[in-house]
Write a protein that holds these residues in place. Sequence first.
Motif, PDB file in Angstrom:
ATOM      1  N   ALA A 205       0.667  -1.177   0.091  1.00  0.00           N
ATOM      2  CA  ALA A 205       0.168   0.080  -0.033  1.00  0.00           C
ATOM      3  C   ALA A 205       0.916   1.256   0.040  1.00  0.00           C
ATOM      4  CB  ALA A 205      -0.965   0.026   1.177  1.00  0.00           C
ATOM      5  N   SER A 206       2.099   1.012  -0.647  1.00  0.00           N
ATOM      6  CA  SER A 206       3.034   2.180  -0.512  1.00  0.00           C
ATOM      7  C   SER A 206       2.798   3.249  -1.662  1.00  0.00           C
ATOM      8  CB  SER A 206       4.444   1.666  -0.701  1.00  0.00           C
ATOM      9  OG  SER A 206       4.709   1.056  -1.974  1.00  0.00           O
ATOM     10  N   MET A 207       1.814   2.922  -2.632  1.00  0.00           N
ATOM     11  CA  MET A 207       1.712   3.675  -3.705  1.00  0.00           C
ATOM     12  C   MET A 207       0.771   4.978  -3.174  1.00  0.00           C
ATOM     13  SD  MET A 207       3.396   2.557  -6.412  1.00  0.00           S
ATOM     14  CE  MET A 207       2.570   3.298  -7.505  1.00  0.00           C
ATOM     15  N   ASP A 208       0.641   5.876  -4.144  1.00  0.00           N
ATOM     16  CA  ASP A 208      -0.420   6.969  -3.935  1.00  0.00           C
ATOM     17  C   ASP A 208      -0.124   7.865  -2.411  1.00  0.00           C
ATOM     18  OD1 ASP A 208      -1.457   6.452  -6.360  1.00  0.00           O
ATOM     19  OD2 ASP A 208      -3.291   5.630  -5.497  1.00  0.00           O
ATOM     20  N   GLY A 209       1.125   8.046  -2.279  1.00  0.00           N
ATOM     21  CA  GLY A 209       1.577   8.857  -1.142  1.00  0.00           C
ATOM     22  C   GLY A 209       2.362   9.776  -1.306  1.00  0.00           C
ATOM     23  N   LEU A 210       2.934  10.082  -2.581  1.00  0.00           N
ATOM     24  CA  LEU A 210       4.002  10.844  -2.974  1.00  0.00           C
ATOM     25  C   LEU A 210       3.740  12.411  -3.145  1.00  0.00           C
ATOM     26  CD1 LEU A 210       5.998   8.295  -5.043  1.00  0.00           C
ATOM     27  CD2 LEU A 210       6.708   8.985  -2.639  1.00  0.00           C
ATOM     28  N   LEU A 211       4.310  13.227  -2.661  1.00  0.00           N
ATOM     29  CA  LEU A 211       4.262  14.699  -3.159  1.00  0.00           C
ATOM     30  C   LEU A 211       5.676  15.284  -3.823  1.00  0.00           C
ATOM     31  CD1 LEU A 211       3.045  16.607   0.239  1.00  0.00           C
ATOM     32  CD2 LEU A 211       1.825  15.926  -1.813  1.00  0.00           C
ATOM     33  N   TYR A 212       5.084  15.773  -5.010  1.00  0.00           N
ATOM     34  CA  TYR A 212       6.275  16.481  -5.763  1.00  0.00           C
ATOM     35  C   TYR A 212       5.810  18.001  -5.880  1.00  0.00           C
ATOM     36  CZ  TYR A 212       7.667  11.860  -7.781  1.00  0.00           C
ATOM     37  OH  TYR A 212       8.238  10.596  -7.673  1.00  0.00           O
ATOM     38  N   LEU A 213       6.762  18.942  -5.182  1.00  0.00           N
ATOM     39  CA  LEU A 213       6.792  20.111  -5.169  1.00  0.00           C
ATOM     40  C   LEU A 213       7.608  20.864  -6.271  1.00  0.00           C
ATOM     41  CD1 LEU A 213       6.921  20.104  -1.519  1.00  0.00           C
ATOM     42  CD2 LEU A 213       4.928  20.193  -2.760  1.00  0.00           C
ATOM     43  N   ASP A 214       6.807  22.011  -6.535  1.00  0.00           N
ATOM     44  CA  ASP A 214       7.495  23.015  -7.673  1.00  0.00           C
ATOM     45  C   ASP A 214       8.054  24.190  -6.958  1.00  0.00           C
ATOM     46  OD1 ASP A 214       7.925  25.012  -9.499  1.00  0.00           O
ATOM     47  OD2 ASP A 214       6.486  24.597 -10.749  1.00  0.00           O
ATOM     48  N   ASP A 215       9.378  24.150  -6.538  1.00  0.00           N
ATOM     49  CA  ASP A 215       9.937  25.059  -5.766  1.00  0.00           C
ATOM     50  C   ASP A 215       9.735  26.454  -6.191  1.00  0.00           C
ATOM     51  OD1 ASP A 215      10.858  22.648  -4.824  1.00  0.00           O
ATOM     52  OD2 ASP A 215      13.005  23.245  -4.631  1.00  0.00           O
ATOM     53  N   GLU A 216       9.734  26.607  -7.418  1.00  0.00           N
ATOM     54  CA  GLU A 216       9.794  28.081  -8.177  1.00  0.00           C
ATOM     55  C   GLU A 216       8.425  28.480  -8.130  1.00  0.00           C
ATOM     56  OE1 GLU A 216      11.626  27.952 -11.785  1.00  0.00           O
ATOM     57  OE2 GLU A 216      13.710  27.264 -11.316  1.00  0.00           O
ATOM     58  N   ALA A 217       7.404  27.722  -8.188  1.00  0.00           N
ATOM     59  CA  ALA A 217       5.995  28.193  -7.978  1.00  0.00           C
ATOM     60  C   ALA A 217       5.465  28.064  -6.353  1.00  0.00           C
ATOM     61  CB  ALA A 217       5.096  27.105  -8.802  1.00  0.00           C
ATOM     62  N   GLY A 218       6.488  28.457  -5.405  1.00  0.00           N
ATOM     63  CA  GLY A 218       5.787  28.460  -3.987  1.00  0.00           C
ATOM     64  C   GLY A 218       5.450  27.015  -3.650  1.00  0.00           C
ATOM     65  N   PHE A 219       6.317  26.167  -4.050  1.00  0.00           N
ATOM     66  CA  PHE A 219       6.032  24.748  -3.476  1.00  0.00           C
ATOM     67  C   PHE A 219       4.482  24.134  -3.928  1.00  0.00           C
ATOM     68  CE2 PHE A 219       9.330  26.289  -0.737  1.00  0.00           C
ATOM     69  CZ  PHE A 219      10.118  25.662  -0.955  1.00  0.00           C
ATOM     70  N   ALA A 220       4.120  24.604  -4.964  1.00  0.00           N
ATOM     71  CA  ALA A 220       2.669  23.999  -5.542  1.00  0.00           C
ATOM     72  C   ALA A 220       2.829  22.675  -5.861  1.00  0.00           C
ATOM     73  CB  ALA A 220       2.351  24.820  -6.826  1.00  0.00           C
ATOM     74  N   LEU A 221       2.031  22.125  -5.792  1.00  0.00           N
ATOM     75  CA  LEU A 221       1.963  20.352  -6.269  1.00  0.00           C
ATOM     76  C   LEU A 221       2.358  20.155  -7.656  1.00  0.00           C
ATOM     77  CD1 LEU A 221      -0.841  18.820  -4.398  1.00  0.00           C
ATOM     78  CD2 LEU A 221       1.559  18.985  -3.667  1.00  0.00           C
ATOM     79  N   LEU A 222       3.197  19.391  -8.072  1.00  0.00           N
ATOM     80  CA  LEU A 222       3.219  18.912  -9.547  1.00  0.00           C
ATOM     81  C   LEU A 222       2.448  17.965  -9.817  1.00  0.00           C
ATOM     82  CD1 LEU A 222       7.339  19.084  -9.645  1.00  0.00           C
ATOM     83  CD2 LEU A 222       5.844  20.674 -10.741  1.00  0.00           C
ATOM     84  N   PRO A 223       2.059  17.920 -11.250  1.00  0.00           N
ATOM     85  CA  PRO A 223       1.178  16.978 -11.608  1.00  0.00           C
ATOM     86  C   PRO A 223       1.609  15.327 -11.310  1.00  0.00           C
ATOM     87  CG  PRO A 223       1.546  18.307 -13.125  1.00  0.00           C
ATOM     88  CD  PRO A 223       2.422  18.720 -12.186  1.00  0.00           C
ATOM     89  N   ALA A 224       2.778  15.020 -10.990  1.00  0.00           N
ATOM     90  CA  ALA A 224       3.197  13.693 -10.736  1.00  0.00           C
ATOM     91  C   ALA A 224       2.996  13.364  -9.210  1.00  0.00           C
ATOM     92  CB  ALA A 224       4.832  13.659 -10.869  1.00  0.00           C
ATOM     93  N   SER A 225       2.517  14.246  -8.259  1.00  0.00           N
ATOM     94  CA  SER A 225       2.070  13.919  -7.173  1.00  0.00           C
ATOM     95  C   SER A 225       1.168  12.909  -7.132  1.00  0.00           C
ATOM     96  CB  SER A 225       1.700  15.175  -6.260  1.00  0.00           C
ATOM     97  OG  SER A 225       2.592  15.983  -6.280  1.00  0.00           O
ATOM     98  N   THR A 226       1.005  12.105  -6.197  1.00  0.00           N
ATOM     99  CA  THR A 226      -0.082  10.859  -6.143  1.00  0.00           C
ATOM    100  C   THR A 226      -0.751  10.913  -4.790  1.00  0.00           C
ATOM    101  OG1 THR A 226       1.584   9.492  -5.155  1.00  0.00           O
ATOM    102  CG2 THR A 226       1.402   9.453  -7.721  1.00  0.00           C
ATOM    103  N   LEU A 227      -0.603  11.719  -3.921  1.00  0.00           N
ATOM    104  CA  LEU A 227      -1.073  11.617  -2.638  1.00  0.00           C
ATOM    105  C   LEU A 227      -2.602  11.420  -2.462  1.00  0.00           C
ATOM    106  CD1 LEU A 227      -0.604  11.773   0.412  1.00  0.00           C
ATOM    107  CD2 LEU A 227      -0.622  14.338   0.427  1.00  0.00           C
ATOM    108  N   ARG A 228      -3.070  10.404  -1.929  1.00  0.00           N
ATOM    109  CA  ARG A 228      -4.581  10.206  -1.645  1.00  0.00           C
ATOM    110  C   ARG A 228      -4.787  10.024  -0.206  1.00  0.00           C
ATOM    111  NH1 ARG A 228      -6.212   5.143  -5.187  1.00  0.00           N
ATOM    112  NH2 ARG A 228      -8.306   6.053  -4.629  1.00  0.00           N
TER     113      ARG A 228
END
Length: 295
Positions: A86-109
């Motif tokens: 159950a390790s999938m869908d727990g990831l955050l990818y952050l865009d540093d230059e956009a104020g740490f906005a979530l990147l589309p690759a994020s899977t967090l549920r």
Amino acid sequence: MSRPVILTACINGGRPDAAALNPNLPVTPAQIAAAVAEAAALGAAVAHVHVRDPKDGRPSNDPGLWAETVARIRATGADILLNLSASMDGLLYLDDEAGFALLPASTLRPVSGRTAHVIAARPEIGTMDCGTFAMGPAIHVARIDDLREMARLYARAGIRAEVECFDFGHLEIARRLVAEGLLGARPFLQICLGTGYGGAPATRAALLAMYERIPEGAVWAAFAAAEENLWVAREAVALGGHVRAGLEDTLFDSAGLPTTNAALLTTAVAIITGAGGRPAKPAEARQILDLPANA
């Protein structure tokens, strides 16, 4: 009589580039089912399974793939306990230059989404990655309340949690969950060393330090990435623990060539017997983990 040692076959894992690096990695539901049946024949009592997209080999959490894979595994008739990731869908990818906005690759549920396939399949064991930690450019998120909810969902479904601890602090979180009664009378902990995720290194000092913090009465196992897993398996058996082996943890042999699950499991069995143990049968693994007898 020698001690029964649970051997978990981690047949394919969730490393994104693993299928590209090793053509022996089981990817399709049929390949995964065949690998689980092979692992059972070689002496594994538990099969730890991820699913992958058959089109590109990358890790997936598609519920349809999970359902097909589990159905195919069970259709083989292999006598083995299932441990679903159950390790999938727990990831955050952050865009540093956009104020740490979530990147589309994020899977967090939410936890209910991360564990839905496990609850639906009702395996004997489901994983919990114990803690928030770095995974390369991503952050794996597992807050204490996330872990509490996951433990409760598993308990209600009659599924034993395998609590994966990648660092010393993860064991302290596990100890708290044990103290709160959320992991049952026989908690199952996995010490994970040298994974490259910023956790504990694959050293004897790290293994012993984490071993000393295993909660009383818990069942525990240990593994390390790549060839370090050989000595970790020997030490784990000597210390009274259990082991795992497979392509999730080791993609290449000592010559740098793609290895196989069969080769890794055969070596693991030899290590267990050489260290004074013997591979536990699935029925023995059920007793060790305090699981209901197989109907």
